[in-house]
Scaffold this motif. Structure first.
Motif, PDB file in Angstrom:
ATOM      1  N   HIS A 178       5.362   4.003  -7.259  1.00 19.06           N
ATOM      2  CA  HIS A 178       5.275   4.483  -5.879  1.00 19.06           C
ATOM      3  C   HIS A 178       6.620   4.976  -5.341  1.00 19.06           C
ATOM      4  O   HIS A 178       6.705   5.386  -4.187  1.00 19.06           O
ATOM      5  CB  HIS A 178       4.726   3.379  -4.974  1.00 19.06           C
ATOM      6  CG  HIS A 178       3.252   3.159  -5.116  1.00 19.06           C
ATOM      7  ND1 HIS A 178       2.703   2.457  -6.177  1.00 19.06           N
ATOM      8  CD2 HIS A 178       2.208   3.561  -4.355  1.00 19.06           C
ATOM      9  CE1 HIS A 178       1.381   2.428  -6.041  1.00 19.06           C
ATOM     10  NE2 HIS A 178       1.056   3.093  -4.954  1.00 19.06           N
ATOM     11  N   LYS A 179       7.675   4.897  -6.185  1.00 14.78           N
ATOM     12  CA  LYS A 179       8.991   5.445  -5.834  1.00 14.78           C
ATOM     13  C   LYS A 179       9.522   4.887  -4.509  1.00 14.78           C
ATOM     14  O   LYS A 179      10.020   5.614  -3.661  1.00 14.78           O
ATOM     15  CB  LYS A 179       8.939   6.963  -5.782  1.00 14.78           C
ATOM     16  CG  LYS A 179       8.550   7.565  -7.109  1.00 14.78           C
ATOM     17  CD  LYS A 179       8.614   9.066  -7.081  1.00 14.78           C
ATOM     18  CE  LYS A 179       8.341   9.503  -8.472  1.00 14.78           C
ATOM     19  NZ  LYS A 179       8.246  10.695  -8.933  1.00 14.78           N
ATOM     20  N   VAL A 180       9.409   3.577  -4.351  1.00 17.33           N
ATOM     21  CA  VAL A 180       9.928   2.940  -3.138  1.00 17.33           C
ATOM     22  C   VAL A 180      11.427   2.717  -3.276  1.00 17.33           C
ATOM     23  O   VAL A 180      11.977   2.675  -4.389  1.00 17.33           O
ATOM     24  CB  VAL A 180       9.225   1.596  -2.866  1.00 17.33           C
ATOM     25  CG1 VAL A 180       7.742   1.803  -2.644  1.00 17.33           C
ATOM     26  CG2 VAL A 180       9.475   0.600  -3.992  1.00 17.33           C
TER      27      VAL A 180
ATOM     28  N   LYS B  23       7.625   2.119   2.079  1.00 19.58           N
ATOM     29  CA  LYS B  23       8.721   2.966   1.590  1.00 19.58           C
ATOM     30  C   LYS B  23       9.939   2.161   1.162  1.00 19.58           C
ATOM     31  O   LYS B  23      10.777   2.644   0.413  1.00 19.58           O
ATOM     32  CB  LYS B  23       9.152   3.960   2.683  1.00 19.58           C
ATOM     33  CG  LYS B  23       8.024   4.794   3.270  1.00 19.58           C
ATOM     34  CD  LYS B  23       7.368   5.660   2.216  1.00 19.58           C
ATOM     35  CE  LYS B  23       6.247   6.510   2.826  1.00 19.58           C
ATOM     36  NZ  LYS B  23       5.453   7.195   1.775  1.00 19.58           N
TER      37      LYS B  23
ATOM     38  N   ASP C  36       0.855  -1.187   0.000  1.00 18.13           N
ATOM     39  CA  ASP C  36       0.000   0.000   0.000  1.00 18.13           C
ATOM     40  C   ASP C  36       0.892   1.239   0.000  1.00 18.13           C
ATOM     41  O   ASP C  36       2.124   1.142  -0.053  1.00 18.13           O
ATOM     42  CB  ASP C  36      -0.968   0.005   1.186  1.00 18.13           C
ATOM     43  CG  ASP C  36      -0.269  -0.077   2.535  1.00 18.13           C
ATOM     44  OD1 ASP C  36       0.804   0.545   2.694  1.00 18.13           O
ATOM     45  OD2 ASP C  36      -0.767  -0.771   3.433  1.00 18.13           O
ATOM     46  N   ASP C  37       0.266   2.411   0.072  1.00 21.04           N
ATOM     47  CA  ASP C  37       1.008   3.667  -0.034  1.00 21.04           C
ATOM     48  C   ASP C  37       1.954   3.922   1.129  1.00 21.04           C
ATOM     49  O   ASP C  37       2.817   4.800   1.042  1.00 21.04           O
ATOM     50  CB  ASP C  37       0.034   4.851  -0.156  1.00 21.04           C
ATOM     51  CG  ASP C  37      -0.717   4.843  -1.475  1.00 21.04           C
ATOM     52  OD1 ASP C  37      -0.219   4.208  -2.427  1.00 21.04           O
ATOM     53  OD2 ASP C  37      -1.798   5.452  -1.555  1.00 21.04           O
TER      54      ASP C  37
END
Length: 286
Positions: free
Chosen positions: A109-111, A85, A81-82
């Motif tokens: 999502h740029k993880v 990280k 989910d958002d």
């Protein structure tokens, strides 16, 4: 007489130091081999406990094992989910379709991505590449990509578990291959890599030009950066790389790997050297 006693004492001392050093070296090698075996069992697991996606914390998602065609993507979606990280990886690779779909979500999502152990094949091609920051604490290995091949009927038959294949089915699968190549190529371009390393690793000899077959190419961080990889941190674990080939010599691994020589670190213009195969003259294995 005292002189000879003095020399003999020094000889005994030197031999003792040598034996101690050899013992310590072998102990360290044994620890590296044990670490590699333990890590590879987790990276190659399928349905055992601890395999698959695990939510470590609100911001950390981890994956251990093989990327399966049937459930790995769905399992990923159910865990992601958002809030995530960081994605931690320990995988020998697996299904390319699932891996690429997961990588696209991760990239959107740029993880950040961290390798904790092994990241080979589709894990390295897609999941690691998807990270904003790409932290290496282990080994990242490559053995080509589908975009590295010219797709024809022979390739389809070679990659098929069904036999025999009708002409219509072969044609259908050729179209599927080409469709995936377009998607894969688009992903690589969007991530900014030149595919030089992938092209070299696609060869059976992994760029060594010695006529032998190797399992993986293990490039250095400097080589990856020269190939267009951004956001890299850490370095390949060369101790694990040497341990891999010692296990091969002990017949505990099917094939050896090709890994970078320290002399290559910091080279300029590595991208051109990779693409022309000159890399093979300086990469070796122990």
């Amino acid at each position: 007489m005292r002189k000879y006693h003095h020399i003999a004492a020094w000889v005994v001392f030197a031999l003792s130091v040598l034996v101690c050093c050899l013992f310590c070296l072998r102990w360290r090698q044994g620890q590296e081999e044990k670490q590699l075996l333990d890590t590879s069992r987790q990276a190659d697991c399928w349905k055992q406990a601890g395999c698959g996606w695990v939510r470590v914390s609100a911001e950390v998602l981890a994956f251990n094992g093989v990327i399966a065609a049937k459930n790995t993507y769905a399992d990923f979606v159910s865990h992601f989910d958002d809030q995530v990280k960081l994605v931690r990886l320990n995988s020998m690779g697996g299904d390319v379709d699932s891996a690429l779909k997961i990588a696209r979500v991760m990239a959107a999502h740029k993880v950040d991505v961290e390798v904790r152990g092994l990241c080979f094949s589709s894990c390295a091609n897609y999941l690691l590449l998807a990270g904003q920051r790409k932290v290496i604490h282990g080994l990242v290995g490559y053995h080509g990509c589908l975009s590295c091949f010219d797709v024809d009927a022979n390739l389809v038959v070679a990659h098929s578990k069904d036999a025999p294949l009708s002409a219509a089915l072969i044609e259908h699968r050729i179209l599927e291959f080409k469709k995936f190549q377009l998607s894969e190529g688009s992903f690589f371009r969007n991530r900014g890599i030149s595919m030089g390393i992938l092209k070299v690793s696609n060869r059976p000899d992994k760029g060594r030009n010695d006529g032998k077959v190797y399992l993986m190419l293990i490039p250095s961080r400097a080589q990856l950066e020269a190939d267009g990889w951004k956001g890299l941190e850490g370095e390949q674990d060369w101790g694990l790389a040497r341990a891999f080939n010692r296990l091969y010599q002990q017949k505990k691994a099917d094939l050896p790997i090709v890994y970078d020589a320290p002399a290559l670190h910091g080279w300029s213009g590595v991208r051109d050297k990779l693409e022309t195969g000159i890399l093979s003259t300086v990469i070796g294995r122990i």
